[in-house]
Structures are given as C-alpha cells and as structure tokens.
Design an enzyme around this catalytic site. Structure first.
Site, PDB file in Angstrom:
ATOM      1  N   THR A 220       0.571  -0.718  -0.156  1.00 23.35           N
ATOM      2  CA  THR A 220       0.421   0.114  -0.555  1.00 23.35           C
ATOM      3  C   THR A 220       1.260   1.748   0.271  1.00 23.35           C
ATOM      4  O   THR A 220       2.599   1.307   0.059  1.00 23.35           O
ATOM      5  CB  THR A 220      -0.725   0.323   1.516  1.00 23.35           C
ATOM      6  OG1 THR A 220       0.021   0.237   2.294  1.00 23.35           O
ATOM      7  CG2 THR A 220      -1.860  -0.913   1.608  1.00 23.35           C
ATOM      8  N   ASN A 222       0.632   4.661   1.690  1.00 19.40           N
ATOM      9  CA  ASN A 222      -0.071   5.088   2.922  1.00 19.40           C
ATOM     10  C   ASN A 222       0.211   6.599   2.522  1.00 19.40           C
ATOM     11  O   ASN A 222       1.051   7.159   3.417  1.00 19.40           O
ATOM     12  CB  ASN A 222       1.318   4.266   4.354  1.00 19.40           C
ATOM     13  CG  ASN A 222       1.173   3.148   4.371  1.00 19.40           C
ATOM     14  OD1 ASN A 222       0.384   2.356   4.174  1.00 19.40           O
ATOM     15  ND2 ASN A 222       2.360   2.399   4.887  1.00 19.40           N
ATOM     16  N   GLU A 267      -4.238   3.826   3.475  1.00 20.61           N
ATOM     17  CA  GLU A 267      -3.190   2.900   2.614  1.00 20.61           C
ATOM     18  C   GLU A 267      -4.162   2.752   1.782  1.00 20.61           C
ATOM     19  O   GLU A 267      -4.531   1.854   1.863  1.00 20.61           O
ATOM     20  CB  GLU A 267      -3.322   1.815   4.231  1.00 20.61           C
ATOM     21  CG  GLU A 267      -2.908   2.134   5.279  1.00 20.61           C
ATOM     22  CD  GLU A 267      -2.708   0.757   6.400  1.00 20.61           C
ATOM     23  OE1 GLU A 267      -1.454   0.517   6.538  1.00 20.61           O
ATOM     24  OE2 GLU A 267      -3.548   0.758   7.073  1.00 20.61           O
TER      25      GLU A 267
END
Length: 327
Positions: A220, A222, A267
C-alpha cells in the site's frame, strides 16, 4: 485561465440574490468572499454568480478566503475536520474557473477588524474590487458584526457592486459544509460527493510504513491525513493520482485493529501497479464506501476479506457516477 469545468446544479436555490450595481469606472475584479471549506455546490453557485457578473463587466474573477479556518483560530486546541485543507481548497477553487485566489491570514488583526475596515482595507484596498459576492450566511469583522446587509450597505457607499446569494438546497436541506462533514464521518461517501458536486479527495505525501501489506500480497501507499480528519474508519473504493496518471484501487482508513491499533493512516492498494511512490505527493479520491474497519482473527482471514473488498471496489469503480474528478 481555461474555461470553467462542468457544474452540477443543485436542486434548488431559494429566492433571488440581493444585488447592488457598482459605480461607473470601477474596473477591479469581482471577488467572492468566504471560508469555502469543501467548495461545495452552494459555494460553486456563488462562484458561478461571480463569474457571470465579472463577464458582464469585462473584468476578472477573484476569491478572498482565509487560513487557518476561523474555528481553528478561536479554538486552537480543539480538533476540527477540514473538508478541504488549504492545498485541496485552492485546487478546487482554481478548477472552478476563478482568475486569482487571495488567501488572507486569519489572525488577531483580522478577528478584531471592524466591518468598515474589512471593506476598506481588503475589498476596496488590497483587491480593489468592483464587485463582491457572498453567501446568505456570511459574517465578518469583530464579533461577526458584519452581516450581508451591512456588507451591502458598506459596498454601496463605496461604489462597489454587491450580490448576496441565497441558500442552496438539495432534497429540501441546505447544502452545507457541516452536512458534508457528517456524511463523511458516517461513511456516506455517495451523499458527501453529491453535496460537493465532485469526488472528495485528499493530497499527501506517501510515507514509509511497516511494509506489512507486502507480506499480505497487498502493498500500500500510506498517507497521514490532516489532523482532525473525521472520515469514517473503513474500506473504500478509490482512485489514486501520481505523476499525472490516475489508477483504480482500494484503500483502508483507520488504525489497523488486527495488528497495532496505531495512528490513523490512509493505506491505498493500487490495482495492477508495480513501482515506488515513496516521497511522492499523490491525490486519492473516494468513490464508494465498502465496509467499516474490523478486527480479524488471523492474517489469512484478513487476506480473504481483502480479496472480497478488492472485487467490490472494482465493481464500484466500473460504475459511472457522473461527478467531476479533482485529481
């Protein structure tokens, strides 16, 4: 400036605007004044009024807004959910087709300024406006003594045109920043986006995390959202813009209860993307709400749910909502 973007009209604008013509000879811009948090459909009706008046007079269109938000100034220790922090607000205002955005510091001097000084120093002085456009609930000056009626009188005395735009309603209720905050806080993304007239988005720098998503098969990007962000914790169908390219994805906003219950993070897992976004400023717009944040008994259970969330997000993203994107 390029032409203004498509504008989704509200269902109703009640009554007609109060209008005062400017004196002959004034050639400064028509300035829309307000906090404009969200730059929602009500605000954009106001901006459209300013553009119309400016075009009729052959002058430019400007916005006068304030930072920080007055609530943050008067209650500095109290978290406040900004729908559009400064960078996001300026992006939407620019996309709305205004020629200039003037940002005045909301400080002790401004808070203590009389309505007369506000008009003389800012409107007539710094901006040299030929016209002013405000909303029906606009207040200014020390103790909020400046009302739309006071502004209309002060502008008339100085030869400045003035328009007061009445309340804009959607489904019988005012389109307001507070209603949008409530919708975002409840995960009602479709409702919030409908009131905004575009998909709500955030801008931020991609930061390093604990890299746990990689081990789960869901790396992800973030981002820490602005302090006081009241967005509901949960899973969302999103689009992420980086380096001029917009990609579909699924995002989690929250504290990761399965692992650490840490500080809230957004995320974002970007579908079919291989690359490094660390340190880049990206935009993420929310298209739909999938589910609330939940705690899972194992990593395997979480991965299975993430698979389902991704499939659901792709379905949402494939649908057309007709709303404008600010990415």
């Amino acid at each position: 400036m390029t032409g203004s973007p498509p504008f989704v009209p509200p269902s109703r604008v009640s009554a007609s605007a109060t209008h005062v013509e400017p004196a002959q000879g004034r050639r400064g811009p028509v300035v829309a004044i307000g906090n404009f948090d969200g730059v929602h459909r009500g605000h954009r009706t106001l901006l459209a009024n300013a553009r119309e008046k400016a075009a009729a007079r052959g002058v430019g269109t400007a916005v006068l807004t304030f930072e920080p938000h007055p609530r943050a100034f008067f209650s500095p220790g109290k978290p406040f959910f900004r729908i559009t922090p400064r960078a996001e607000k300026e992006r939407v205002l620019t996309r709305a087709g205004v020629d200039a955005v003037h940002v005045r510091a909301f400080d002790a001097d401004l808070a203590g300024m009389s309505p007369e000084a506000f008009v003389d120093e800012l409107v007539a002085g710094a901006i040299d406006a030929s016209g002013v456009v405000v909303g029906y609930d606009f207040h200014f000056g020390k103790g909020r003594a400046g009302t739309p009626a006071v502004l209309t009188r002060l502008c008339a005395e100085r030869g400045i045109g003035c328009d007061v735009v009445p309340v804009v309603e959607e489904a019988g209720a005012p389109v307001s920043s507070s209603a949008i905050r409530t919708a975002l806080g409840a995960g009602e993304i479709a409702r919030a986006n409908a009131l905004l007239g575009y998909r709500w988005f955030v801008l931020g720098e991609v930061r390093h995390g604990d890299k746990r998503g990689r081990t789960l098969g869901y790396p992800t990007a973030n981002m820490a959202l602005a302090e006081g962000c009241g967005l509901a914790h949960g899973i969302y169908a999103v689009r992420l813009s980086a380096d001029g390219v917009v990609r579909d994805g699924v995002a989690s906003f929250g504290r990761r209860p399965t692992f650490d219950d840490g500080a809230p993070l957004l995320e974002t897992f970007v579908f079919d993307f291989v690359g490094d976004l660390y340190g880049k400023t990206v935009g993420v717009e929310l298209v739909g709400f999938i589910r609330g944040e939940a705690r899972f008994g194992s990593a395997q259970a979480l991965i299975a749910q993430m698979d389902r969330d991704s499939a659901h997000a792709k379905e949402m993203l494939a649908a057309q909502d007709g709303l404008e994107s600010m990415l």
